[in-house]
Design a protein around this motif. Structure first.
Motif, PDB file in Angstrom:
ATOM      1  N   CYS A  74       0.821  -1.228   0.000  1.00 37.26           N
ATOM      2  CA  CYS A  74       0.000   0.000   0.000  1.00 37.26           C
ATOM      3  C   CYS A  74       0.847   1.267   0.000  1.00 37.26           C
ATOM      4  CB  CYS A  74      -0.928   0.033   1.212  1.00 37.26           C
ATOM      5  SG  CYS A  74      -2.344  -1.080   1.083  1.00 37.26           S
ATOM      6  N   CYS A 111       1.361   2.917  -3.294  1.00 34.65           N
ATOM      7  CA  CYS A 111       0.145   3.073  -4.113  1.00 34.65           C
ATOM      8  C   CYS A 111      -0.221   4.546  -4.287  1.00 34.65           C
ATOM      9  CB  CYS A 111      -0.988   2.339  -3.413  1.00 34.65           C
ATOM     10  SG  CYS A 111      -2.603   2.648  -4.158  1.00 34.65           S
ATOM     11  N   GLY A 136      -6.128   4.756  -7.959  1.00 32.71           N
ATOM     12  CA  GLY A 136      -5.433   3.561  -8.431  1.00 32.71           C
ATOM     13  C   GLY A 136      -5.242   2.622  -7.259  1.00 32.71           C
ATOM     14  N   CYS A 137      -5.205   1.329  -7.535  1.00 35.04           N
ATOM     15  CA  CYS A 137      -5.007   0.325  -6.480  1.00 35.04           C
ATOM     16  C   CYS A 137      -4.029  -0.723  -6.986  1.00 35.04           C
ATOM     17  CB  CYS A 137      -6.333  -0.328  -6.116  1.00 35.04           C
ATOM     18  SG  CYS A 137      -6.150  -1.614  -4.852  1.00 35.04           S
ATOM     19  N   ILE A 138      -2.966  -0.942  -6.223  1.00 28.12           N
ATOM     20  CA  ILE A 138      -1.952  -1.910  -6.644  1.00 28.12           C
ATOM     21  C   ILE A 138      -2.070  -3.242  -5.895  1.00 28.12           C
ATOM     22  CG2 ILE A 138      -0.341  -0.142  -7.493  1.00 28.12           C
ATOM     23  CD1 ILE A 138       1.283  -0.452  -4.911  1.00 28.12           C
ATOM     24  N   CYS A 139      -3.181  -3.408  -5.187  1.00 28.17           N
ATOM     25  CA  CYS A 139      -3.395  -4.688  -4.484  1.00 28.17           C
ATOM     26  C   CYS A 139      -3.244  -5.923  -5.380  1.00 28.17           C
ATOM     27  CB  CYS A 139      -4.766  -4.711  -3.817  1.00 28.17           C
ATOM     28  SG  CYS A 139      -4.895  -3.645  -2.369  1.00 28.17           S
ATOM     29  N   CYS A 172      -8.938  -0.133   1.107  1.00 29.61           N
ATOM     30  CA  CYS A 172      -8.849   1.075   1.965  1.00 29.61           C
ATOM     31  C   CYS A 172     -10.116   1.911   1.893  1.00 29.61           C
ATOM     32  CB  CYS A 172      -7.634   1.908   1.583  1.00 29.61           C
ATOM     33  SG  CYS A 172      -7.655   2.455  -0.131  1.00 29.61           S
TER      34      CYS A 172
HETATM   35  S1  SF4 Z   1      -5.872  -0.910  -0.536  1.00 29.82           S
HETATM   36 FE1  SF4 Z   1      -5.351  -0.714  -2.711  1.00 29.82          FE
HETATM   37  S2  SF4 Z   1      -6.024   1.397  -3.175  1.00 29.82           S
HETATM   38 FE2  SF4 Z   1      -5.859   1.276  -0.986  1.00 29.82          FE
HETATM   39  S3  SF4 Z   1      -3.799   1.999  -0.528  1.00 29.82           S
HETATM   40 FE3  SF4 Z   1      -3.714  -0.239  -0.647  1.00 29.82          FE
HETATM   41  S4  SF4 Z   1      -3.101  -0.648  -2.755  1.00 29.82           S
HETATM   42 FE4  SF4 Z   1      -3.848   1.459  -2.681  1.00 29.82          FE
END
Ligand code: SF4
Ligand code: SF4
Length: 96
Positions: free
Chosen positions: A32, A35, A65-68, A85
């Motif tokens: 995170c 991100c 954007g989400c890098i999960c 999040c």
């Molecule tokens: S949950 Fe996803 S969108 Fe949120 S901070 Fe982490 S990687 Fe980014």
């Protein structure tokens, strides 16, 4: 039962100490911090692992954007969602 549900059952069966250790280990590999949606507020509060702990209480509201999907925890745990999040944990997003 899919991979996530199997892992969730394992976590539920753990004792408190073992569960806390597992959470700390996964926090160390949570990406995170790199991100675009992650911000200074979240960094100051050391928020991580939203996929297990639930959404950001007050810090993250904008989805940039989400890098999960690229995070090792996604593969390890069998996660099928993202934006934890802002949208809540995997368990919450599954309505479990
Ligand atoms: S949950 Fe996803 S969108 Fe949120 S901070 Fe982490 S990687 Fe980014
Ligand atoms: S899947 Fe997302 S919230 Fe969960 S540990 Fe990885 S980067 Fe963090």
């Amino acid at each position: 039962m899919d991979k996530y549900e199997q892992n969730l059952q394992k976590m539920i069966k753990m004792g408190e100490e073992e569960r806390m250790k597992a959470i700390e280990t996964k926090k160390e590999i949570c990406v995170c911090g790199g991100c675009p949606s992650y911000n200074d507020c979240a960094r100051e509060k050391k928020e991580l692992l939203y996929c297990a702990l639930g959404k950001s209480a007050t810090c993250i509201t904008d989805e940039a954007g989400c890098i999960c999907p690229n995070c090792p925890v996604t593969e390890q745990m069998g996660l099928t969602h993202d934006y934890f999040c802002t949208k809540g944990s995997e368990r919450e997003q599954r309505g479990m």
